[in-house]
Design a protein around this motif. Structure first.
Motif, PDB file in Angstrom:
ATOM      1  N   SER A 183       0.835  -1.196   0.000  1.00  0.00           N
ATOM      2  CA  SER A 183       0.000   0.000   0.000  1.00  0.00           C
ATOM      3  C   SER A 183       0.872   1.249   0.000  1.00  0.00           C
ATOM      4  N   PRO A 184       0.383   2.332  -0.616  1.00  0.00           N
ATOM      5  CA  PRO A 184       1.099   3.604  -0.505  1.00  0.00           C
ATOM      6  C   PRO A 184       1.105   4.139   0.916  1.00  0.00           C
ATOM      7  N   ASP A 185       0.289   3.546   1.790  1.00  0.00           N
ATOM      8  CA  ASP A 185       0.313   3.949   3.199  1.00  0.00           C
ATOM      9  C   ASP A 185       1.590   3.511   3.902  1.00  0.00           C
ATOM     10  N   TYR A 186       2.372   2.612   3.256  1.00  0.00           N
ATOM     11  CA  TYR A 186       3.603   2.101   3.855  1.00  0.00           C
ATOM     12  C   TYR A 186       4.763   2.331   2.894  1.00  0.00           C
ATOM     13  N   PRO A 187       5.106   3.579   2.628  1.00  0.00           N
ATOM     14  CA  PRO A 187       6.135   3.864   1.615  1.00  0.00           C
ATOM     15  C   PRO A 187       7.498   3.296   1.999  1.00  0.00           C
ATOM     16  N   GLY A 188       8.096   2.642   1.018  1.00  0.00           N
ATOM     17  CA  GLY A 188       9.397   2.039   1.234  1.00  0.00           C
ATOM     18  C   GLY A 188       9.337   0.681   1.873  1.00  0.00           C
ATOM     19  N   GLY A 189       8.115   0.132   2.058  1.00  0.00           N
ATOM     20  CA  GLY A 189       8.014  -1.162   2.710  1.00  0.00           C
ATOM     21  C   GLY A 189       6.627  -1.755   2.566  1.00  0.00           C
ATOM     22  N   TYR A 190       6.164  -2.430   3.606  1.00  0.00           N
ATOM     23  CA  TYR A 190       4.858  -3.089   3.582  1.00  0.00           C
ATOM     24  C   TYR A 190       4.448  -3.391   5.016  1.00  0.00           C
ATOM     25  N   ALA A 191       3.224  -3.870   5.194  1.00  0.00           N
ATOM     26  CA  ALA A 191       2.751  -4.314   6.509  1.00  0.00           C
ATOM     27  C   ALA A 191       2.551  -5.819   6.484  1.00  0.00           C
ATOM     28  N   TRP A 192       2.547  -6.441   7.675  1.00  0.00           N
ATOM     29  CA  TRP A 192       2.466  -7.898   7.730  1.00  0.00           C
ATOM     30  C   TRP A 192       1.713  -8.372   8.965  1.00  0.00           C
ATOM     31  N   LEU A 193       1.219  -9.596   8.847  1.00  0.00           N
ATOM     32  CA  LEU A 193       0.676 -10.338   9.979  1.00  0.00           C
ATOM     33  C   LEU A 193       1.210 -11.759   9.884  1.00  0.00           C
ATOM     34  N   PHE A 194       1.965 -12.188  10.908  1.00  0.00           N
ATOM     35  CA  PHE A 194       2.556 -13.515  10.938  1.00  0.00           C
ATOM     36  C   PHE A 194       1.995 -14.244  12.163  1.00  0.00           C
ATOM     37  N   PRO A 195       1.218 -15.322  11.956  1.00  0.00           N
ATOM     38  CA  PRO A 195       0.586 -16.013  13.092  1.00  0.00           C
ATOM     39  C   PRO A 195       1.575 -16.866  13.875  1.00  0.00           C
ATOM     40  N   ARG A 196       1.317 -16.925  15.212  1.00  0.00           N
ATOM     41  CA  ARG A 196       2.185 -17.722  16.092  1.00  0.00           C
ATOM     42  C   ARG A 196       1.353 -18.353  17.201  1.00  0.00           C
ATOM     43  N   GLU A 197       0.691 -19.459  16.927  1.00  0.00           N
ATOM     44  CA  GLU A 197      -0.003 -20.237  17.952  1.00  0.00           C
ATOM     45  C   GLU A 197      -0.867 -19.382  18.881  1.00  0.00           C
ATOM     46  N   GLY A 198      -1.926 -18.822  18.342  1.00  0.00           N
ATOM     47  CA  GLY A 198      -2.841 -18.031  19.154  1.00  0.00           C
ATOM     48  C   GLY A 198      -2.482 -16.576  19.267  1.00  0.00           C
ATOM     49  N   GLN A 199      -1.309 -16.208  18.770  1.00  0.00           N
ATOM     50  CA  GLN A 199      -0.893 -14.821  18.724  1.00  0.00           C
ATOM     51  C   GLN A 199      -0.448 -14.498  17.298  1.00  0.00           C
ATOM     52  N   ALA A 200      -0.161 -13.239  17.060  1.00  0.00           N
ATOM     53  CA  ALA A 200       0.346 -12.851  15.742  1.00  0.00           C
ATOM     54  C   ALA A 200       1.305 -11.689  15.903  1.00  0.00           C
ATOM     55  N   ASN A 201       2.326 -11.671  15.060  1.00  0.00           N
ATOM     56  CA  ASN A 201       3.212 -10.520  14.948  1.00  0.00           C
ATOM     57  C   ASN A 201       2.643  -9.613  13.864  1.00  0.00           C
ATOM     58  N   LEU A 202       2.191  -8.442  14.265  1.00  0.00           N
ATOM     59  CA  LEU A 202       1.588  -7.466  13.363  1.00  0.00           C
ATOM     60  C   LEU A 202       2.532  -6.278  13.281  1.00  0.00           C
ATOM     61  N   GLY A 203       3.025  -6.003  12.079  1.00  0.00           N
ATOM     62  CA  GLY A 203       4.021  -4.938  11.990  1.00  0.00           C
ATOM     63  C   GLY A 203       4.077  -4.314  10.621  1.00  0.00           C
ATOM     64  N   LEU A 204       4.979  -3.356  10.512  1.00  0.00           N
ATOM     65  CA  LEU A 204       5.222  -2.724   9.219  1.00  0.00           C
ATOM     66  C   LEU A 204       6.643  -2.200   9.190  1.00  0.00           C
ATOM     67  N   GLY A 205       7.141  -2.071   7.969  1.00  0.00           N
ATOM     68  CA  GLY A 205       8.436  -1.468   7.742  1.00  0.00           C
ATOM     69  C   GLY A 205       8.271  -0.335   6.756  1.00  0.00           C
ATOM     70  N   MET A 206       8.964   0.772   6.985  1.00  0.00           N
ATOM     71  CA  MET A 206       8.855   1.930   6.094  1.00  0.00           C
ATOM     72  C   MET A 206      10.187   2.667   6.050  1.00  0.00           C
ATOM     73  N   ASP A 207      10.342   3.410   4.991  1.00  0.00           N
ATOM     74  CA  ASP A 207      11.488   4.299   4.844  1.00  0.00           C
ATOM     75  C   ASP A 207      11.158   5.596   5.573  1.00  0.00           C
ATOM     76  N   LYS A 208      11.871   5.864   6.661  1.00  0.00           N
ATOM     77  CA  LYS A 208      11.535   7.029   7.484  1.00  0.00           C
ATOM     78  C   LYS A 208      11.846   8.354   6.801  1.00  0.00           C
ATOM     79  N   THR A 209      12.618   8.317   5.722  1.00  0.00           N
ATOM     80  CA  THR A 209      12.808   9.552   4.962  1.00  0.00           C
ATOM     81  C   THR A 209      11.563   9.893   4.163  1.00  0.00           C
TER      82      THR A 209
END
Length: 357
Positions: A183-209
């Motif tokens: 998405s253009p909402d995450y310039p320089g990167g993307y967002a993710w959801l990675f499931p882990r046994e009843g939990q999930a890692n929800l994150g994003l990476g972006m170019d801070k410039t």
């Protein structure tokens, strides 16, 4: 003045692997890490590709299998791709590798900060648990991450990076896929959801410039997924860090100093995946310094050639695709699915469309 054959700086997957292999070759090895506990805090999404499965057999490492990846484009269209892998407990993963290094005879210091390194004199000044010591070494493996202090000491340029921010949240229903938002909402990167046994890692990476605020878009995505019933409201933990995205360093050794893992620029500039190449490069670095110290003068050059052969084409393509995307962020084209299809590994266009210079 302690003296060792090999000083390893950084005890993540690359450094731990280098320490293990070098020690197994009969060398005296000291590994140092600035953290009080190896592997903590965790600063990644905790996914490894299926071929790395043998490294998930240690107690506490395996979390759950992943069958495929779901990619969501700006239009809302989605693509399901075969992408088998394993979710792990990253702290346990790093600690298991370190334990193997100790079992081979390596000495590992935590709470040990590298203060200064003199590659010509082959001497390093280290603060270990509040006390300064000078260590002499015959070879040094720099596995000290994307902001490598060893590289800075050599006067090498800083690696290009993106920043990440991640929450661990409750997962309302089991999943066996990773989810990627382009998405253009995450310039320089993307967002993710990675499931882990009843939990999930929800994150994003972006170019801070391009977008210095990571918290606001991550909070917005979290609220959206709570409303859709995917995840719970609670934030169980928070983390973040830096990912190198500029590709492999032009050189990965100088004199008696060898770089591995993130410090060598081996993380994939598009996906951010770096655990597998960290382990492999650490093992290769351990073999290379052992051979070099044993009299093989070409061993370090061979190590660099090996990394270029294994990872060069993939990293070069990823860097080129990042440049293409870099020209459209904050422009209307950034909302076009076709742009993101060329810039993400789940789509044939990423591999087949010509690179736009």
């Amino acid at each position: 003045m302690p003296s060792v054959d090999v000083l390893v700086v950084g005890l993540g997957p690359a450094g731990g692997s280098a320490a293990r292999v070098a020690a197994a070759e009969g060398l005296s090895v000291l590994g140092i890490d600035r953290r009080a506990v190896i592997g903590q805090p965790v600063q990644c999404a905790e996914f490894i590709p299926l071929p790395m499965g043998s490294y998930a057999r240690d107690p506490g490492v395996f979390s759950q299998p992943i069958r495929h990846m779901t990619t969501l484009l700006p239009s809302g269209a989605s693509q399901a791709s075969d992408f088998p892998g394993i979710m792990i407990d990253r702290a346990a993963f790093d600690q298991a590798i370190a334990a193997r290094a100790r079992a081979q005879g390596a000495t590992l210091w935590t709470d040990a900060m590298l203060l200064e390194v003199d590659p010509e004199a082959r001497r390093a000044r280290v603060r270990h648990k509040g006390q300064e010591q000078t260590i002499t070494f015959r070879a040094l493996v720099a596995a000290d991450g994307p902001h490598s202090p060893v590289a800075a000491q050599l006067g090498w340029p800083a690696l290009e990076i993106v920043q990440t921010r991640q929450y661990t949240v409750p997962l309302t229903q089991p999943r066996d896929d990773t989810v990627i938002w382009l998405s253009p909402d995450y310039p320089g990167g993307y967002a993710w959801l990675f499931p882990r046994e009843g939990q999930a890692n929800l994150g994003l990476g972006m170019d801070k410039t391009l977008a210095p605020d990571l918290k606001t878009p991550l909070d917005a995505l979290h609220r959206e997924l709570v409303q859709s019933g995917w995840v719970g409201e609670a934030i169980l933990s928070r983390t973040g860090g830096s990912i190198p995205v500029g590709g492999l360093r032009p050189r990965v050794f100088e004199g008696a100093v060898v770089f591995a893992g993130d410090a060598a620029g081996l993380t994939h500039p598009i996906t951010g995946g770096g655990i597998a190449p960290a382990v492999v490069s650490g093992e290769l670095a351990g073999e290379a310094v052992a051979a070099w110290l044993g009299g093989d003068e070409a061993a370090l050059a061979d190590y660099q050639e090996d990394l270029c052969d294994r990872y060069g084409p993939s990293l070069e393509r990823a860097v080129a695709r990042r440049r293409e995307l870099g020209r459209v962020w904050h422009r209307p084209e950034a909302r076009e699915d076709a742009v993101h299809r060329r810039g993400w590994i789940a789509f044939g266009e990423y591999f087949n469309d010509p690179i736009v210079q």
